[in-house]
Structures are given as C-alpha cells and as structure tokens.
Design a protein around this motif. Structure first.
Motif, PDB file in Angstrom:
ATOM      1  N   LEU A 340       0.588  -0.990   0.030  1.00 54.29           N
ATOM      2  CA  LEU A 340       0.154  -0.402   0.187  1.00 54.29           C
ATOM      3  C   LEU A 340       0.999   1.451   0.357  1.00 54.29           C
ATOM      4  CD1 LEU A 340      -3.075   1.381   0.579  1.00 54.29           C
ATOM      5  CD2 LEU A 340      -2.328   1.049   2.857  1.00 54.29           C
ATOM      6  N   ALA A 341       1.403   1.412   0.616  1.00 51.06           N
ATOM      7  CA  ALA A 341       2.751   2.346   0.609  1.00 51.06           C
ATOM      8  C   ALA A 341       3.613   3.048  -0.236  1.00 51.06           C
ATOM      9  CB  ALA A 341       4.049   2.214   2.352  1.00 51.06           C
ATOM     10  N   LEU A 342       3.542   1.829  -1.130  1.00 51.79           N
ATOM     11  CA  LEU A 342       5.010   1.353  -2.226  1.00 51.79           C
ATOM     12  C   LEU A 342       3.920   1.988  -3.151  1.00 51.79           C
ATOM     13  CD1 LEU A 342       7.023   1.077  -3.770  1.00 51.79           C
ATOM     14  CD2 LEU A 342       6.704  -1.030  -4.172  1.00 51.79           C
ATOM     15  N   ILE A 343       2.707   1.830  -3.056  1.00 55.77           N
ATOM     16  CA  ILE A 343       1.364   2.543  -4.386  1.00 55.77           C
ATOM     17  C   ILE A 343       1.531   3.661  -4.090  1.00 55.77           C
ATOM     18  CG2 ILE A 343      -0.931   2.507  -5.060  1.00 55.77           C
ATOM     19  CD1 ILE A 343      -0.552  -0.322  -4.472  1.00 55.77           C
ATOM     20  N   ALA A 344       1.308   4.015  -2.269  1.00 54.42           N
ATOM     21  CA  ALA A 344       1.029   5.648  -2.460  1.00 54.42           C
ATOM     22  C   ALA A 344       2.333   6.569  -2.891  1.00 54.42           C
ATOM     23  CB  ALA A 344       1.043   5.813  -0.802  1.00 54.42           C
ATOM     24  N   PHE A 408      -4.840  14.436  -4.545  1.00 53.54           N
ATOM     25  CA  PHE A 408      -6.073  14.343  -3.399  1.00 53.54           C
ATOM     26  C   PHE A 408      -5.379  12.129  -3.097  1.00 53.54           C
ATOM     27  CE2 PHE A 408     -10.059  12.679  -2.093  1.00 53.54           C
ATOM     28  CZ  PHE A 408      -9.644  12.918  -0.283  1.00 53.54           C
ATOM     29  N   VAL A 409      -5.859  12.197  -3.896  1.00 57.39           N
ATOM     30  CA  VAL A 409      -5.768  10.541  -4.247  1.00 57.39           C
ATOM     31  C   VAL A 409      -4.459   9.701  -3.382  1.00 57.39           C
ATOM     32  CG1 VAL A 409      -6.207   7.967  -5.347  1.00 57.39           C
ATOM     33  CG2 VAL A 409      -6.857   9.857  -6.165  1.00 57.39           C
ATOM     34  N   SER A 410      -3.288  10.277  -4.308  1.00 57.16           N
ATOM     35  CA  SER A 410      -1.777   9.881  -3.231  1.00 57.16           C
ATOM     36  C   SER A 410      -1.675  10.047  -1.948  1.00 57.16           C
ATOM     37  CB  SER A 410      -0.449   9.974  -4.855  1.00 57.16           C
ATOM     38  OG  SER A 410      -0.991  11.572  -5.229  1.00 57.16           O
ATOM     39  N   GLU A 411      -1.923  11.402  -1.495  1.00 49.51           N
ATOM     40  CA  GLU A 411      -1.938  11.774  -0.133  1.00 49.51           C
ATOM     41  C   GLU A 411      -2.446  10.889  -0.010  1.00 49.51           C
ATOM     42  OE1 GLU A 411      -1.610  16.194  -0.049  1.00 49.51           O
ATOM     43  OE2 GLU A 411      -0.571  16.254  -1.368  1.00 49.51           O
ATOM     44  N   TRP A 412      -3.775  10.533   0.158  1.00 43.37           N
ATOM     45  CA  TRP A 412      -4.190  10.206   0.687  1.00 43.37           C
ATOM     46  C   TRP A 412      -3.683   8.648   0.780  1.00 43.37           C
ATOM     47  CZ3 TRP A 412      -7.828   5.418   0.390  1.00 43.37           C
ATOM     48  CH2 TRP A 412      -8.844   5.269   1.570  1.00 43.37           C
ATOM     49  N   LEU A 413      -3.657   7.967   0.475  1.00 45.17           N
ATOM     50  CA  LEU A 413      -3.028   6.362   0.200  1.00 45.17           C
ATOM     51  C   LEU A 413      -2.280   6.689   0.961  1.00 45.17           C
ATOM     52  CD1 LEU A 413      -2.920   5.348  -3.740  1.00 45.17           C
ATOM     53  CD2 LEU A 413      -4.117   4.420  -1.650  1.00 45.17           C
TER      54      LEU A 413
END
Lengths: 677, 313
Positions: A340-344, A408-413
């Motif tokens: 999850l963190a890598l995807i973010a 927003f999406v990547s910060e949310w992740l």
C-alpha cells in the motif's frame, strides 16, 4: 524478446535519434529544425508510450539487447513493470511537452537556438528512456551520464546570463558528485555478485556484510537523492530548474528528478531484499523533512519558476514518505501494508510528474506573455490568458491535494498507509507514523497556502505592470499541451480505482503481493485502504456530488438578472489601482514571521522626505531571507575545497620535469601495488 | 441504493435547517452572557431570506472565480456534512469519504474562498486570504494528529466506524487520550470557525478581520451562500466533535420513529458545545495574530499527548 514492446521501443529510440539528427542537420533553418525535431520527439513519445503500456501487461518482462554495443558490455534493455511504469510517465510528459514546444519556440530569438534546443531535448528524452529501461549497471550509468550532460546543456541554454552559468555549473558539480557515489555502490555490488546485470543484483544487498551493506545503501540513497533533490543535497534544484527554457523545466521537474526516485525504487525494492529498520526510518525522516522545508522555502519565493522548483522538493518528500513507510513495513513483516505504501509513493510519483509538468508549462506561457518570472509584476492574467489560467488552476488544486484531483488520491493513500502503520509494532517507533502524518498535513496545508499565493497574485485582480497589461494568450499548441496534462490530473483523480491494477505487477515483483483488488470498495466506485474496517473515499462520487450540490442553489435560489457591476471598496480613495493590491511578499509575511527561526529574515526600509517624516516622497523597501543551507552547509565546504585546491596548486608548477617525475612515481607505486596483489 | 439516497436528502435538509439555528443560538447566548438581549435565535434565517431576495454588486475587477467561489464553499461544506454521522451511526455518504475527505473538502472550500478574496484586488481581501491560509495551515497538524488519535482508536478513518466504536464504549470519553484529543479538536474548532480568540466573527473593523475580510466584496445571494456554507462548516466541525466523543442518542440504523428523539438529543449536545464556545468567546480577548501560532502549538501538543496516552492507558 517478446510481444510488440521491443519493436515499438526500438522504433521510439530511433525517432529520438532521428529527431536529434534532424535538429543538427537543420540547425541553420530554425523553423524546419523546430518542426522536424519536435515532431519526431512526439512520435518517439507516442511509440514509447505504446511500448511501456504493452510491457506493463506482459508476464515475463520483455528483455533484449539493443543492436549495438561494445565488446564486454552489452546494451541490455528490460522493460519490467517498474521500468515500464516510469517509461509511461516519461512518455506522457514528453508527448505533452513536445506539443507545447511547437508554439513555445516559434518566437524564439532566431539563429541556431531552436535547432540546438531540439538536439539536446531529444538527447535528454533518449537518455531518460534508457535510464528507466537499462538492464545492466554499465549501460545504466552511461545513460545516466548522457542524461546529466544533456540536462546540463539545456539548463545552460541561455548562457549569456551569469545566473544561468552559475546554476549550470552547480548542477554539473552536484550531479557528478552523485554519480560518483552511484559508481562506487554499483562497483561494490558488481564485485559481490560477479556480474553487472541488474537481474544478478536482485536481493543481493541484504546478503552483503552489515557494514558494507550500510555503506552501499547510504551511497545509493545519497547518490540518487542528489538527482531527486532531497534535503540537504537539493540546492542545485531551485537554481537550475528555473533558468532552463520552460518546456525543459517542465521535463526536468516533472521527470528528470524522478530518475532519482526510479533509482531508489530499483535499489530498495529490487536489489535490497529484507531492509534493515534504519533505512526505512531514514527515508521516512528525510521525506518528511524535505516535504516541510521544501514548501516553507517555496512560500518565500516570488519568482514563479523557483517557487515551482521548491515544490518539487516538497513532493519528492511526499513520495519518499511513502517509500520510507513501505521499507519500514517490510522490515516489520507487513507485506500488504508495504505494498500500500509503495503504491502511494509510486502513484504520487506519476501524479507529481503530471501536475508539475502542467504548472511549469503554465508558468512558461506566463513567461512567454509577460517576459518576467517575478510574480510581483504580474496580476490580472486570468482575463488575458483565460485558458492558461484555467489549466494552471487545475494544476494548483491538484498539487495542493484537493479532491477530487489526482494529488488528493495519492496523499490519501499515504495517510492511510501511515495510519495503519501505528498498529504494526508495539515499540515506541510506531509514534513515528502519526507524527509523520501530521507533518504531511502541515506540508499539504502550506502547499495550499502557497498556491493560493501563486495563482492569486499571478492571475487575479489588476495587472501590476505594463507587460502584464499587454499580455496575450498562448498559441493553440501550447494550450493543447497543457490541456492534455490537465485532463490527466482529473482522470487520474476520478478514475484512480481503475488505474490501480497497474501497480499489481510492480508490487508482485517487489513484495510478492498484488493488492489492487482489496483497494476497491463499493463495487469499484470507491477507493479503500485495503483493511476490512479501514476508510474509503470516492473521488468520482465527490466530483459528481459537488457538481450536483452546486447546481442546486444555482437553480433554486440565485435569481438571474439582478446584478450590477460596481467599484471595489477602496476606503474612499480615488479609484482602486494595482498599488492597492496585496503583493506576494505581503501574502507570505505572516508565515515569514512565524517561521523566522528558519528564514532569518532581514529587511530594510529607507524613506525620503522633505518636510516631515509623515509625508515621505519615496520609500525603498528591501526584504530577504537567509539561504540557510547554502550559507551554513555549502559555503564552508566550498571554502575548504578551494583552500585545499590552493594548497595543491604547489604541485602544479608547470614544469614538465616535475610532471614526468609524478608519472614515474605513480607508475612505480602502481607496479608495487600490482605485484603485492 | 434508494434508501441511501433518501438518507442523504434527509441529512442534507437537516444540515441546511440546523446550521443557521446553531449560529443564532450561539449569538443569542453570547448576547445574554454580555447582558444584551441579542437579535433572537431566528435572525440567521431572516438574514438568509433577506439576502437571497436582494440584488448583487459584482466588483468590476472580479473574474469568474469570484462567482464560482460561493457555490464551491457551499457545496464542499454540505458534502462534508453528508459524510458525517448525524442522527445515525451510519453516515449517508460514508462510503464516499471519511474523516480525511471531510478535512480535505473543507480545505477545497477554503482554497477558493481565499482566491475569491484575492480576486477583487482590494487590499482587505488579500489580507484576509493571507491570514486565513496561514492560520489554517498551522491548524492542520493539530487537527490531523487529533483525528488520527480518534481513528487509531477505531482503527478506521470512516466516521461511521468511529461513531460505532464510540457507541460500543459509552464511557470512553473520560479516557485521557479521548479527553486530550477532544481538547485539541476544540481549539481547532475555535480556529477553523473564526471565533475569539483567533478571529472575531462580529467585527467589521478592517484591520482585525480574517474571514470577514475575504468576503467583504460579496453581497446578496452570493453572500448568503457563503454565509450558509460557513455555518454548515461550523456545524460539520461541531458534529465531528459531538458524535465522535459523545455518541449518545445515535441510532444504529435509520428509522423515522427514533429520528425525533435522536434529533432532540443531538440538539442538546450541540447546545452544550455551543455553551463551551460562548464561554470561551466571552471570557477571552482576541489574540494578536502572531500569538495565534502559540495557541495552535498548544493544540498540537495536546493532540500529541493524546496520541502518546493511547498506549499508556
């Protein structure tokens, strides 16, 4: 060999080579050179985009050798998911920047300028493509070096100005310092594995003896960090990016710095294997600090392009926050969270590439129209450059992390990964995650403040100078280049759920899991944190509902017709002028005072008067902040280096006898060393 | 699906109806504390009615952003309100966003409000925008850390989940971590809704204004939309506090029969929180702008302590 990727990829490379060659061949005919080189660059970008997209879906990654090379070293290329992902980001940016360049360079001062720019531009794209695709250390470093030199030539393009020459030199020195560190690290790794192939480096670092492993990791982190612009090795970035032509700045801040991120991803999630706890902590800490310091310096800038360059440091910080969390989760044994963190981090890499490229292209249009980078001389451009203003606003909202756009999406992740991190361990280290999240929130909020300033002062209210008054909208090709990227900001925000499966092969290669299916909730409508009770968010629904809820009062309560235009309240003075407006300096003044410990601001006011000090005839105001890193870290280093060089000059006497003696002594020493080994 | 839509409509109407009431209540209570009579609890409704019927004066320097801002301020606040539990623990649009989306939606509204302030070219608008963005940026870490503490307790950022966990443990709010997080969020509420000691909602003295300075050039229906949006935002933040920390009266599902009782309890909780706000407003003087960061740093410290105490107690 496999599938269509190799053919498309090679054809794309060929297009870049032809683009560079055509630019040189037509160097005396600027118009033809511009059209030929950027058309070929656009074709190359389209082919590379197709090649990367095809490779992303391909199970054993296509790998082949380029049909050239030298004895002992092969020009091996492999498009594994990570390479293809970065290749895709590069191709999207290259395509839009190339479209933009047609219009941008039309009014370029004649002579050989456009041709030379086209040559280096194509060379940069070619080398970057190869940096992302090279499959052995030799080829990688070769492409890396060509990329640095092409970027140097582009940064120094307007070398008539002293500022540009200084920036170019600083860039070249720091870039080579970084390359030196990478060279050592790769050599250590090659010695340990007995090969230069990246495939043989897989999981190799964690097998090294601990002390060597520490050194290699630090060298890689710092060496790639110079290119990425992490604090404290960032000082070249805000100097070099703004002075380049704007289409090049867009590529530099959009994707060239991502070469450093690509390198880190390659090392941390391919070569490393089981990471030690300290490297994750270090990367997370450097990420958070880079984010905060980057945005704090951005807030103080009134040079539009320098402001954007500092924001690149900020966003590299956000990306590394994701990477650091991913490393920590791997050390702690939470593979899904690590994914999850890598995807973010990787998603933010793509998103930042897109909106930063968009913002630099927008700044280029403004520069093109007003001939200044100083925001204090702009204003009112939203009426004169409506399309540019709209695209810049889209980019500004995206980089500020506002829903429903891609930032927003990547910060949310990233937040979700950090929040979940609290439960991964019982030790005090878990406090790191929420605190990093809170500092990320501060960074994002300061970024929003900064872009209110950047957009508001540049585009809104009354023009502050004659140049801004006379500004004209950019030509169609420039607007088209920006439109593509603005659309990408919206699509990657609203369509995030559908884009996430792209990351499955990457996380599968790095951690052995693909989690995109667990990140979709509500029948694919919403994005989920991946844990059963975790949070969900739906940018698409947010976008739709915001439109609906805005339409409601528009239809129900706001009556048409009864509106008149009137003057702005000016305290009864005779008419509002640009002198009444708030300036960029004034806008950031509260933060300058609050963070005075970092900025160490200095200001000087001199008023001239004739009768009484209450009626000044002229006021001179000067305000500056201290460049702390340059002054406290780099100046001492520079002084020492210069002093040491001064002492060494004794050896450089200019006497040929002395040089012959040096050569002889060196030869003897080498022979002795060789005989002993 | 249709049920969820119906719930959303009901909650939207409630947000529209209750938010002016809370503002009117706070103003009246404040007037009583200052031994004034005040204009009455229903005055905000009358203001809205009046403003919507009036014409508008649009500044000649303004661009389309000036006209777009009221809609964005209103719709972001209302959408954030639909992501919160109000009468029931399940928020109608909880699937579309949790506490992070609420914070960022309010941020979106603020971003455009600040741009609307700069758009007119008036110095007051710029002054308000600059101060608003500064204060909100400094509020953000305290808010996030306090929100994280709450979210970690429920191991979710979904507000419905947070409320559900809170309902399950009725006395949880006396735990040190919860009380500290509540205190931190209360300071955030004061700062975000522009109340004394951070900003004075009743001031029209140009040099001390923050929120009012940004909207100085708005009039008629646009002003009404912005004011209504600001009241909804205040209600949203108050709901975040009352329903995450005092979840009494929240129903498990949506049933009409219990709705009246839930609404009654909710209004009482909101009245209690309003009382706290009024108490702070009447017993404090407005701070100098450069003292505000100290207050927000204190809020951040409280939130950090809350976080530390989650695993000490």
């Amino acid at each position: 060999m496999g599938g269509a990727s190799p053919i498309l990829f090679n054809a794309g490379l060929l297009a870049y080579v032809l683009g560079a060659a055509a630019a040189l061949a037509l160097v005396w005919r600027p118009d033809a050179a511009r059209l030929a080189s950027f058309s070929l660059a656009l074709a190359g970008a389209a082919l590379e985009m197709a090649a990367s997209a095809a490779a992303l879906a391909k199970a054993p990654p296509p790998a082949w050798n380029l049909p050239c090379g030298v004895a002992l070293f092969s020009f091996g290329v492999r498009l594994d998911p990570l390479s293809a992902y970065f290749g895709l980001a590069l191709a999207v940016l290259a395509a839009s920047a190339s479209i933009y360049s047609f219009g941008y360079l039309r009014r370029w001062p004649g002579g050989t300028g456009a041709g030379l720019l086209g040559f280096f531009y194509n060379a940069l794209l070619l080398s970057l493509t190869l940096v992302f695709a090279a499959s052995n250390a030799f080829f990688f470093l070769l492409a890396w070096e060509v990329m640095a030199l092409a970027a140097y030539c582009l940064v120094s393009f307007e070398h008539e100005k002293q500022e540009t020459r200084n920036a170019g030199t600083l860039f070249l020195i720091m870039s080579h310092g970084g390359t030196g560190m990478l060279l050592i690290a790769f050599l250590v790794l090659a010695t340990a594995s007995g090969s230069l192939e990246f495939a043989d480096f897989h999981l190799r670092i964690s097998a090294l003896p601990p002390a060597v492993r520490t050194v290699v990791l630090l060298l890689f982190f710092l060496g790639f960090g110079v290119k990425a612009g992490i604090i404290p090795v960032h000082v070249w970035l805000p100097a070099a990016h703004p002075v380049a032509p704007s289409n090049v700045s867009a590529l530099m801040s959009g994707i060239v710095i991502k070469a450093g991120i690509y390198g880190m991803a390659r090392v941390f999630f391919d070569f490393l294997g089981e990471p030690p706890l300290w490297i994750g902590t270090l990367v997370l800490a450097v990420g958070v600090v880079s984010g905060l310091i980057g945005v704090l310096y951005a807030l103080m800038e009134h040079d539009l392009k320098r402001l954007l360059a500092y924001h690149s440091i900020e966003n590299i910080g956000i990306i590394l926050t994701g990477f650091g969390a991913a490393l920590l989760f791997r050390s702690l044994g939470h593979v899904n969270l690590a994914a999850l963190a890598l995807i973010a981090g990787l998603y933010h890499t793509l998103n930042h590439a897109i909106f930063k490229c968009l913002l630099f292209l927008g700044a280029g249009s403004v520069l093109h129209a007003t001939h200044t980078r100083n925001m204090e001389e702009m204003g009112g451009l939203i009426r004169r450059l409506p399309a540019t203003a709209f695209f810049f606003l889209t980019g500004a909202a995206a980089i500020s992390g506002l829903p429903p756009l891609n930032g927003f999406v990547s910060e949310w992740l990233t937040y979700q990964a950090l929040l979940a991190g609290f439960g991964t361990t019982q030790s005090l280290t878990r406090l790191m995650f929420p605190v990093a999240g809170a500092l990320l929130a501060l960074t994002a909020a300061l970024a929003a403040a900064c872009f209110v300033k950047a957009f508001g002062i540049t585009f809104l209210a009354l023009p502050r100078s004659g140049e801004a008054e006379r500004a004209r909208e950019a030509p169609t090709s420039m607007r088209l280049g920006m439109a593509v990227l603005a659309a990408a900001c919206v699509v990657l925000g609203i369509g995030a759920v559908w884009f996430l499966p792209v990351f499955d092969p990457i996380t599968a290669q790095a951690m052995g899991v693909g989690i995109s299916s667990s990140l979709a909730a509500g029948g694919g409508l919403a994005l989920s944190a991946g844990t059963p009770r975790g949070g969900t968010v739906s940018p698409a629904a947010i976008a739709g509902l915001l439109l609906l809820l805005s339409a409601l009062p528009a239809v129900l309560w706001i009556r048409r017709g009864r509106r008149v235009t009137g003057p702005v309240w000016d305290c009864g003075l005779p008419g509002l002028t640009a002198a009444n407006e708030y300036t960029a300096t004034a806008f950031s003044k509260p933060l300058r005072m609050i963070f005075a410990a970092l900025y160490r601001p200095r200001r000087e006011i001199q008023a001239e008067f004739e009768v009484s000090p209450y009626y000044p005839t002229a006021i001179r105001f000067e305000s500056e902040i201290e460049p702390s890193f340059e002054k406290r870290l780099y100046d001492p280093i520079k002084d020492r280096v210069l002093a040491a060089a001064g002492r060494m000059r004794v050896m450089q006497a200019g006497s040929i006898h002395a040089y012959l003696a040096y050569i002889f002594v060196a030869l003897v020493l080498l022979l002795l060393f060789g005989a002993r080994g | 699906m249709t049920e969820a839509a119906l719930e959303a409509v009901v909650q939207f109407l409630l947000l529209l109806a209750v938010s002016p009431l809370i503002t009117g209540f706070i103003r009246t209570l404040k007037a009583r504390f200052q031994t004034r009579r005040g204009p009455g609890v229903l005055q905000p409704y009358r203001d809205l009615h009046k403003l919507f019927r009036k014409g508008m004066v649009i500044p000649e320097t303004a661009s389309w952003l000036f006209a777009a801002t009221p809609y964005i301020v209103f719709s972001t606040a209302a959408l954030a309100g639909l992501m919160l539990p109000m009468l029931s623990t399940s928020a109608p649009l909880g699937l579309f966003g949790g506490v992070l989306a609420v914070v960022y939606l309010l941020g979106l509204g603020r971003f455009f409000l600040a741009l609307g302030g700069l758009d007119t070219g008036s110095s007051f608008g710029g002054l308000g925008s600059s101060r608003e963005m500064t204060i909100s940026a400094l509020t953000e870490p305290a808010m996030m850390l306090a929100v994280f503490t709450v979210a970690i307790g429920a191991s979710s950022t979904s507000l419905s989940e947070i409320a559900r966990v809170a309902v399950g443990q009725q006395w949880r709010f006396v735990a040190p971590s919860q009380m500290l997080a509540f205190a931190a969020l209360f300071v955030v509420l004061i700062a975000e809704t522009g109340r004394i000691p951070v900003d004075n909602p009743a001031t029209h003295l140009e040099l001390t204004m923050i929120h009012e300075a940004m909207i100085l050039e708005y009039s008629g229906p646009y002003l009404a939309l912005i004011e209504w949006g600001a009241w909804i935002k205040q209600l949203v933040l108050m709901l975040l506090l009352v329903n995450s920390f005092w979840p009494y009266g929240l129903q498990a599902g949506w049933s009409l029969a219990d709705a009246a009782a839930s609404l009654g309890i909710l209004l009482m909780k909101l009245a209690a929180l309003s009382g706290c706000i009024v108490l702070v407003e009447t017993t404090n003087a407005k701070m100098r702008l450069f003292r505000v960061p100290e207050l927000l740093a204190a809020a951040f410290t409280l939130a950090a302590l809350a976080l530390v105490s989650t695993f000490l107690f």
